[in-house]
Motif scaffolding. Structure first.
Motif, PDB file in Angstrom:
ATOM      1  N   GLY A   9      12.440  19.761  12.459  1.00  0.00           N
ATOM      2  CA  GLY A   9      12.325  19.000  11.217  1.00  0.00           C
ATOM      3  C   GLY A   9      11.178  19.501  10.361  1.00  0.00           C
ATOM      4  O   GLY A   9      11.305  19.666   9.148  1.00  0.00           O
ATOM      5  N   LEU A  10      10.038  19.775  11.002  1.00  0.00           N
ATOM      6  CA  LEU A  10       8.865  20.293  10.289  1.00  0.00           C
ATOM      7  C   LEU A  10       9.180  21.629   9.629  1.00  0.00           C
ATOM      8  O   LEU A  10       8.815  21.884   8.489  1.00  0.00           O
ATOM      9  CB  LEU A  10       7.708  20.513  11.277  1.00  0.00           C
ATOM     10  N   ASP A  12      12.159  22.778   8.796  1.00  0.00           N
ATOM     11  CA  ASP A  12      13.109  22.569   7.695  1.00  0.00           C
ATOM     12  C   ASP A  12      12.387  22.133   6.429  1.00  0.00           C
ATOM     13  O   ASP A  12      12.639  22.644   5.345  1.00  0.00           O
ATOM     14  CB  ASP A  12      14.143  21.490   8.068  1.00  0.00           C
ATOM     15  N   ALA A  13      11.483  21.149   6.591  1.00  0.00           N
ATOM     16  CA  ALA A  13      10.724  20.648   5.441  1.00  0.00           C
ATOM     17  C   ALA A  13       9.892  21.777   4.849  1.00  0.00           C
ATOM     18  O   ALA A  13       9.790  21.922   3.627  1.00  0.00           O
ATOM     19  CB  ALA A  13       9.820  19.495   5.873  1.00  0.00           C
ATOM     20  N   ASN A  14       9.306  22.581   5.720  1.00  0.00           N
ATOM     21  CA  ASN A  14       8.491  23.706   5.246  1.00  0.00           C
ATOM     22  C   ASN A  14       9.342  24.709   4.471  1.00  0.00           C
ATOM     23  O   ASN A  14       8.923  25.245   3.453  1.00  0.00           O
ATOM     24  CB  ASN A  14       7.805  24.400   6.429  1.00  0.00           C
ATOM     25  N   GLU A  15      10.538  24.951   4.964  1.00  0.00           N
ATOM     26  CA  GLU A  15      11.423  25.934   4.327  1.00  0.00           C
ATOM     27  C   GLU A  15      11.749  25.519   2.888  1.00  0.00           C
ATOM     28  O   GLU A  15      11.778  26.351   1.987  1.00  0.00           O
ATOM     29  CB  GLU A  15      12.697  26.095   5.171  1.00  0.00           C
ATOM     30  N   MET A  16      11.935  24.222   2.675  1.00  0.00           N
ATOM     31  CA  MET A  16      12.217  23.715   1.331  1.00  0.00           C
ATOM     32  C   MET A  16      11.040  23.970   0.390  1.00  0.00           C
ATOM     33  O   MET A  16      11.202  24.417  -0.741  1.00  0.00           O
ATOM     34  CB  MET A  16      12.470  22.212   1.405  1.00  0.00           C
ATOM     35  N   LEU A  17       9.829  23.682   0.911  1.00  0.00           N
ATOM     36  CA  LEU A  17       8.625  23.885   0.093  1.00  0.00           C
ATOM     37  C   LEU A  17       8.365  25.370  -0.136  1.00  0.00           C
ATOM     38  O   LEU A  17       7.901  25.772  -1.207  1.00  0.00           O
ATOM     39  CB  LEU A  17       7.422  23.220   0.766  1.00  0.00           C
ATOM     40  N   GLN A  20      10.368  26.479  -2.968  1.00  0.00           N
ATOM     41  CA  GLN A  20       9.726  26.078  -4.240  1.00  0.00           C
ATOM     42  C   GLN A  20       8.569  27.013  -4.585  1.00  0.00           C
ATOM     43  O   GLN A  20       8.363  27.371  -5.744  1.00  0.00           O
ATOM     44  CB  GLN A  20       9.209  24.636  -4.150  1.00  0.00           C
ATOM     45  N   ASP A  95       0.785  25.986   5.997  1.00  0.00           N
ATOM     46  CA  ASP A  95       2.188  25.709   5.682  1.00  0.00           C
ATOM     47  C   ASP A  95       2.389  25.781   4.171  1.00  0.00           C
ATOM     48  O   ASP A  95       1.423  25.848   3.400  1.00  0.00           O
ATOM     49  CB  ASP A  95       2.637  24.360   6.255  1.00  0.00           C
ATOM     50  N   GLY A  97       3.376  23.691   1.884  1.00  0.00           N
ATOM     51  CA  GLY A  97       2.852  22.605   1.052  1.00  0.00           C
ATOM     52  C   GLY A  97       1.354  22.743   0.806  1.00  0.00           C
ATOM     53  O   GLY A  97       0.861  22.524  -0.309  1.00  0.00           O
TER      54      GLY A  97
END
Ligand code: MG
Ligand code: ZN
Length: 219
Positions: A9-10, A12-17, A20, A95, A97
């Motif tokens: 999950g971490l 995945d969230a990182n991949e989105m950021l 960006q 990371d 973010g």
């Protein structure tokens, strides 16, 4: 296995950021380099030399990652380039973010080349995409030959590997030929740059390689 789900999950969230960040870097026309390697391998010293050799041609910015101190950022600031310090307070990697937040304090639109010095660690920094254009790894001859086999992910994902402290190679059992052979098996595309931040040997080759990559990207 809830622990594994948490890590996935971490990531995945990182991949989105990271995606960006990629957009932000592209819009700002900045080429980003994620600089990785263990503590003491000479990341900051190599960075100082690369900056000195490119700063007449490019506007350079630096994000300095460190666990608790600001000493590396203070060294880089002396070179008169915009620098932001991130203290992760124990977190062993940067990371996407965190990098994004640091970038808000930089004149990104004026910068051609942004270095992100990651936390000294060969494990998780390899897994956390920061949205960078190139991954540069620094190892040194004093660490021995076995790093690529022990940390394959990091070596597999590197675009180039700087083998630092070659001025000391005769005092170590580091075998550059063996290392190059091992790397051919792990990551054939990675460039290998023997170098010394102390004598500046090899630095111009790294700078040329980076400069060409940046110009190619800008086209
Ligand atoms: Mg450092
Ligand atoms: Zn970590």
């Amino acid at each position: 296995m809830p622990k594994i789900d948490l890590v996935a999950g971490l990531l995945d969230a990182n991949e989105m950021l990271a995606e960006q960040n990629r957009t932000l870097f592209k819009q700002s026309k900045v080429f980003t380099v994620n600089l990785m390697g263990v503590p003491g391998t000479g990341k900051t010293s190599i960075l100082e030399k690369i900056i000195s050799s490119l700063k007449d041609k490019l506007l350079i910015g630096v994000v300095e990652g460190d666990l608790y101190t600001t000493t590396d950022a203070e060294r880089i600031e002396k070179l008169d380039v915009p620098t932001v310090q991130i203290n992760t307070k124990g977190e062993c990697h940067l990371d996407a973010g965190t990098v994004r937040k640091a970038c808000l304090d930089l004149p990104l639109h004026q910068i051609d080349l942004l270095f992100i010095e990651n936390i000294g660690n060969l494990v998780c920094p390899a897994e956390f995409d920061l949205g960078e254009n190139a991954r540069l790894m620094v190892i040194s001859v004093t660490e021995g030959n076995d790093k690529p086999w022990k940390y394959p992910l990091m070596f597999r994902r590197a675009d180039a590997i700087i083998v630092n402290k070659t001025d000391l190679i005769n005092y170590t059992d580091f075998d550059l030929k063996q290392f190059t052979e091992d790397m051919t098996n792990i990551n054939q595309a990675a460039k290998i740059f023997p170098a010394s931040a102390t004598t500046s040997s090899g630095i111009s080759d790294i700078a040329d390689w980076l400069y060409k990559k940046i110009k190619k990207q800008a086209k």
